[in-house]
Design a protein around this motif. Structure first.
Motif, PDB file in Angstrom:
ATOM      1  N   THR A 244      74.731  71.088  30.591  1.00 20.70           N
ATOM      2  CA  THR A 244      74.545  70.843  32.024  1.00 20.70           C
ATOM      3  C   THR A 244      74.135  72.101  32.777  1.00 20.70           C
ATOM      4  O   THR A 244      74.136  72.110  34.011  1.00 20.70           O
ATOM      5  CB  THR A 244      75.853  70.301  32.637  1.00 20.70           C
ATOM      6  N   HIS A 272      74.428  61.695  23.434  1.00 21.16           N
ATOM      7  CA  HIS A 272      74.642  62.855  24.306  1.00 21.16           C
ATOM      8  C   HIS A 272      74.220  64.139  23.596  1.00 21.16           C
ATOM      9  O   HIS A 272      73.592  65.019  24.198  1.00 21.16           O
ATOM     10  CB  HIS A 272      76.119  62.956  24.699  1.00 21.16           C
ATOM     11  N   LYS A 275      70.387  64.315  23.468  1.00 18.51           N
ATOM     12  CA  LYS A 275      69.775  64.700  24.747  1.00 18.51           C
ATOM     13  C   LYS A 275      69.953  66.199  25.009  1.00 18.51           C
ATOM     14  O   LYS A 275      69.050  66.844  25.544  1.00 18.51           O
ATOM     15  CB  LYS A 275      70.408  63.892  25.888  1.00 18.51           C
ATOM     16  N   THR A 276      71.092  66.750  24.626  1.00 16.56           N
ATOM     17  CA  THR A 276      71.322  68.187  24.798  1.00 16.56           C
ATOM     18  C   THR A 276      70.343  68.989  23.955  1.00 16.56           C
ATOM     19  O   THR A 276      69.787  70.006  24.408  1.00 16.56           O
ATOM     20  CB  THR A 276      72.767  68.551  24.403  1.00 16.56           C
ATOM     21  N   LEU A 279      66.864  68.849  25.429  1.00 15.66           N
ATOM     22  CA  LEU A 279      66.796  69.732  26.595  1.00 15.66           C
ATOM     23  C   LEU A 279      66.631  71.182  26.158  1.00 15.66           C
ATOM     24  O   LEU A 279      65.865  71.942  26.771  1.00 15.66           O
ATOM     25  CB  LEU A 279      68.067  69.566  27.433  1.00 15.66           C
ATOM     26  N   TYR A 295      66.625  64.400  33.214  1.00 12.54           N
ATOM     27  CA  TYR A 295      66.404  63.847  31.879  1.00 12.54           C
ATOM     28  C   TYR A 295      65.042  63.164  31.794  1.00 12.54           C
ATOM     29  O   TYR A 295      64.340  63.275  30.776  1.00 12.54           O
ATOM     30  CB  TYR A 295      67.523  62.859  31.544  1.00 12.54           C
ATOM     31  N   GLU A 296      64.629  62.469  32.862  1.00  9.77           N
ATOM     32  CA  GLU A 296      63.333  61.790  32.880  1.00  9.77           C
ATOM     33  C   GLU A 296      62.179  62.783  32.758  1.00  9.77           C
ATOM     34  O   GLU A 296      61.150  62.478  32.143  1.00  9.77           O
ATOM     35  CB  GLU A 296      63.197  60.978  34.171  1.00  9.77           C
TER      36      GLU A 296
END
Length: 471
Positions: A244, A272, A275-276, A279, A295-296
């Motif tokens: 985050t 999760h 996604k991390t 990123l 995220y998009e």
């Protein structure tokens, strides 16, 4: 019968290496090669050379004894000032403080030997007390200049001054912002107590903005306990904290890969974690980004590449393949999430086909995951983070979302429950170990094992890992 006089040849105990050996006073080694080897090791002397020239060993022993005697006497004197030239500045140091640093001690002894033809005689004179004076005239302060060249870029003037201050004040304050430079200065000075204090401070002060620098510093100085602390911190905080914050981009690939392979890695779900990791890749490729993207935005970026091949099959993606092989994509089970993975064209088609085939096979067999066997590396996993004490009646309703259920009367499950929390700078870990249990729709066999823990740590990271083996 003639009896030996027990006092005619008396043995005495002398220190050699890490053990004590019996010696004859007039024969230091008495053909005891083990003792000789130990003594040579303790004095950093080549064993073969000592066998060829025993007299040389005696000379070296005498010199070492003199150096220790010099140090002990110098510690009692405060009328000698050593001027240290370093980093373009000069610092005045006194012998009792200077001798806490191995580096400065060697420089001092070397300077004494270079300036005198007979260092033993001159140093003995130097260390002798001043002659009695009839008047109260203060004796002149003896000064010596030594120089130290430092090539470590982490050592700054402020940090080096702080390290020297700790020679006089053992618990002088060191700020977390300056601790890297102070640790580097302590390493240069070979000031072990300060070095270990800095390591302990860094281990307790880990946070997103310094995890990279502290980890690389641990690698540079081969400080294993600091390296382990960084790895452990990231195992727990990669998804809930680093995922985050913009500091995620600073994590070295090598450290990230090691953490992804750890069985102690905490994540809310496999998606999760995915996604991390996506990123992190996005931030590596977009260096000018200074705020965390939505995220998009990340999904749109990967979807913008031509569709002729997936991202991981491109030149820029080949080096990242090992990271994504650590993921358990079979743990992504929601149809919406699987469609997103296909849409962004990030993974090779063969990977996605294998995931869907495994899901289809499990459905055909009533949920049994016959293609999985190792709980530590293949299990489905999800986690919860507790910031305060909770009862089972206080559970968040979102944790019990409705979905497909099995109509089977019983289910065999292999599972494990673990909990981790930080207390006083040390991680506490609780676990159930692997459990194989058959669940049924009756009161006595519909509950899992209960993991009971007692700790003051906050927050508590709880992980659940499970596999549905063939019934």
């Amino acid at each position: 019968m003639k009896m030996l006089n027990p006092h005619s040849i008396r043995l005495e105990r002398r220190l050699a290496g890490s053990t004590n050996r019996w010696r004859f006073p007039k024969e230091p080694f008495s053909q005891d090669l083990l003792a000789l080897s130990q003594m040579c090791k303790a004095m950093s002397i080549d064993f073969d050379e000592a066998l060829k020239d025993p007299d040389r060993l005696c000379i070296l022993k005498s010199r070492k004894g003199f150096s220790e005697n010099l140090k002990n006497k110098a510690l009692q004197r405060r009328d000698t000032v050593v001027i240290l030239e370093c980093l373009g500045l000069q610092w005045e140091l006194h012998l009792p403080q200077l001798f806490q640093s191995e580096t400065l001690t060697k420089l001092y002894l070397a300077a004494q030997g270079e300036e005198t033809s007979d260092p033993v005689m001159e140093l003995e004179k130097l260390l002798q007390g001043p002659a009695p004076r009839k008047t109260k005239e203060r004796p002149p302060v003896k000064k010596m200049i030594i120089s130290l060249k430092i090539n470590d870029p982490l050592v700054t003037k402020v940090a080096f001054a702080t390290a020297l201050k700790n020679l006089y004040v053992s618990q002088a304050e060191v700020s977390l912002e300056d601790v890297l430079g102070v640790l580097a200065s302590a390493h240069t000075l070979r000031f072990s107590s300060l070095f270990q204090r800095c390591v302990a401070m860094m281990m307790k002060g880990l946070e997103p903005r310094n995890i990279k620098d502290f980890y690389l510093t641990g690698r540079k100085y081969k400080e294993e306990q600091l390296i382990t602390a960084c790895e452990k911190w990231l195992e727990v905080n990669l998804v809930p904290v680093m995922g985050t914050q913009i500091h995620l981009r600073k994590i070295p690939k090598e450290l990230l890969h090691k953490v992804l392979r750890s069985p102690r890695l905490f994540t809310f779900s496999e998606f999760h974690l995915l996604k991390t990791l996506l990123l992190w890749v996005y931030l590596q490729l977009n260096h000018r980004i200074q705020t965390l993207p939505a995220y998009e935005t990340v999904m749109a970026f990967f979807n913008s590449f031509p569709k002729k091949c997936s991202f991981l099959e491109r030149d820029m993606g080949h080096g990242l393949m090992s990271l994504f092989l650590c993921l358990r994509l079979h743990g992504v089970t929601k149809g919406k999430d699987l469609e997103e993975l296909k849409h962004i064209n990030f993974f090779p088609t063969s990977w996605l086909v294998r995931v869907k085939a495994n899901h289809y096979h499990a459905l055909e067999n009533g949920g049994d995951m016959t293609y999985l066997s190792d709980l530590a590396t293949q299990a489905m996993r999800f986690g919860l983070m507790f910031n305060q004490r909770m009862r089972h009646t206080d559970a968040d309703p979102s944790l019990c979302e409705h979905g497909l259920i099995s109509l089977r009367a019983e289910r065999l499950v292999k599972y494990e429950i673990t909990a981790q929390t930080l207390v006083g700078g040390r991680w506490q870990e609780f676990r159930t170990n692997e459990i194989m249990q058959k669940f049924r729709l009756v009161k006595l066999s519909c509950r899992s094992h209960v993991l009971k823990i007692q700790t003051v740590g906050n927050p508590i990271y709880v992980s659940f890992s499970f596999i549905f083996p063939g019934s």
